[in-house]
Scaffold this motif. Structure first.
Motif, PDB file in Angstrom:
ATOM      1  N   VAL A 269      16.786  15.123   6.725  1.00  0.00           N
ATOM      2  CA  VAL A 269      15.879  16.263   6.838  1.00  0.00           C
ATOM      3  C   VAL A 269      16.641  17.581   6.913  1.00  0.00           C
ATOM      4  O   VAL A 269      16.232  18.576   6.311  1.00  0.00           O
ATOM      5  CB  VAL A 269      14.962  16.080   8.071  1.00  0.00           C
ATOM      6  N   THR A 270      17.751  17.612   7.629  1.00  0.00           N
ATOM      7  CA  THR A 270      18.443  18.878   7.860  1.00  0.00           C
ATOM      8  C   THR A 270      19.527  19.188   6.834  1.00  0.00           C
ATOM      9  O   THR A 270      20.160  20.241   6.917  1.00  0.00           O
ATOM     10  CB  THR A 270      19.094  18.892   9.258  1.00  0.00           C
ATOM     11  N   TRP A 271      19.749  18.327   5.873  1.00  0.00           N
ATOM     12  CA  TRP A 271      20.865  18.503   4.936  1.00  0.00           C
ATOM     13  C   TRP A 271      20.775  19.828   4.167  1.00  0.00           C
ATOM     14  O   TRP A 271      21.775  20.526   4.002  1.00  0.00           O
ATOM     15  CB  TRP A 271      20.933  17.331   3.971  1.00  0.00           C
ATOM     16  N   LYS A 272      19.598  20.205   3.699  1.00  0.00           N
ATOM     17  CA  LYS A 272      19.468  21.421   2.884  1.00  0.00           C
ATOM     18  C   LYS A 272      19.498  22.693   3.717  1.00  0.00           C
ATOM     19  O   LYS A 272      19.884  23.745   3.212  1.00  0.00           O
ATOM     20  CB  LYS A 272      18.182  21.384   2.069  1.00  0.00           C
ATOM     21  N   THR A 273      19.123  22.630   4.970  1.00  0.00           N
ATOM     22  CA  THR A 273      19.033  23.848   5.769  1.00  0.00           C
ATOM     23  C   THR A 273      20.299  24.106   6.585  1.00  0.00           C
ATOM     24  O   THR A 273      20.735  25.252   6.680  1.00  0.00           O
ATOM     25  CB  THR A 273      17.829  23.781   6.737  1.00  0.00           C
ATOM     26  N   SER A 274      20.890  23.072   7.180  1.00  0.00           N
ATOM     27  CA  SER A 274      22.048  23.263   8.047  1.00  0.00           C
ATOM     28  C   SER A 274      23.003  22.092   7.864  1.00  0.00           C
ATOM     29  O   SER A 274      22.855  21.049   8.506  1.00  0.00           O
ATOM     30  CB  SER A 274      21.606  23.365   9.504  1.00  0.00           C
ATOM     31  N   ARG A 275      23.981  22.276   7.004  1.00  0.00           N
ATOM     32  CA  ARG A 275      24.911  21.178   6.718  1.00  0.00           C
ATOM     33  C   ARG A 275      25.785  20.842   7.921  1.00  0.00           C
ATOM     34  O   ARG A 275      26.124  19.693   8.146  1.00  0.00           O
ATOM     35  CB  ARG A 275      25.778  21.538   5.524  1.00  0.00           C
ATOM     36  N   MET A 276      26.157  21.853   8.690  1.00  0.00           N
ATOM     37  CA  MET A 276      27.019  21.590   9.854  1.00  0.00           C
ATOM     38  C   MET A 276      26.296  20.702  10.873  1.00  0.00           C
ATOM     39  O   MET A 276      26.863  19.748  11.397  1.00  0.00           O
ATOM     40  CB  MET A 276      27.443  22.911  10.495  1.00  0.00           C
ATOM     41  N   PHE A 277      25.036  21.017  11.164  1.00  0.00           N
ATOM     42  CA  PHE A 277      24.250  20.197  12.078  1.00  0.00           C
ATOM     43  C   PHE A 277      24.032  18.800  11.498  1.00  0.00           C
ATOM     44  O   PHE A 277      24.021  17.813  12.235  1.00  0.00           O
ATOM     45  CB  PHE A 277      22.913  20.876  12.383  1.00  0.00           C
ATOM     46  N   ALA A 278      23.892  18.708  10.175  1.00  0.00           N
ATOM     47  CA  ALA A 278      23.728  17.403   9.540  1.00  0.00           C
ATOM     48  C   ALA A 278      24.982  16.551   9.730  1.00  0.00           C
ATOM     49  O   ALA A 278      24.882  15.342   9.959  1.00  0.00           O
ATOM     50  CB  ALA A 278      23.418  17.577   8.058  1.00  0.00           C
ATOM     51  N   PHE A 279      26.153  17.176   9.666  1.00  0.00           N
ATOM     52  CA  PHE A 279      27.384  16.426   9.893  1.00  0.00           C
ATOM     53  C   PHE A 279      27.502  15.961  11.351  1.00  0.00           C
ATOM     54  O   PHE A 279      28.001  14.867  11.621  1.00  0.00           O
ATOM     55  CB  PHE A 279      28.605  17.256   9.510  1.00  0.00           C
ATOM     56  N   VAL A 280      27.024  16.774  12.275  1.00  0.00           N
ATOM     57  CA  VAL A 280      27.023  16.368  13.680  1.00  0.00           C
ATOM     58  C   VAL A 280      26.104  15.165  13.880  1.00  0.00           C
ATOM     59  O   VAL A 280      26.454  14.198  14.576  1.00  0.00           O
ATOM     60  CB  VAL A 280      26.606  17.548  14.586  1.00  0.00           C
TER      61      VAL A 280
END
Length: 52
Positions: free
Chosen positions: A24-35
């Motif tokens: 869900v978060t990949w397109k909006t916030s990649r850094m949070f997606a990696f976390v």
């Protein structure tokens, strides 16, 4: 104790939930997606380790 038999299943469900968050978060916030991805990997490793 019965709870110990369910820990691996709870960790596996947590890993799936976190992977959904990555999706869900990949397109909006990649850094949070990696976390979230790191948390999912750790939960999955914990589940596999607990099963063994």
């Amino acid at each position: 104790m019965v709870f110990k038999d369910w820990v691996w299943l709870i960790l596996l469900a947590l890993a799936g939930f976190l992977l959904g968050g990555v999706y869900v978060t990949w397109k909006t916030s990649r850094m949070f997606a990696f976390v979230l991805l790191a948390g999912a990997v750790l939960a999955a490793i914990g589940a596999v380790t607990w099963m063994l």
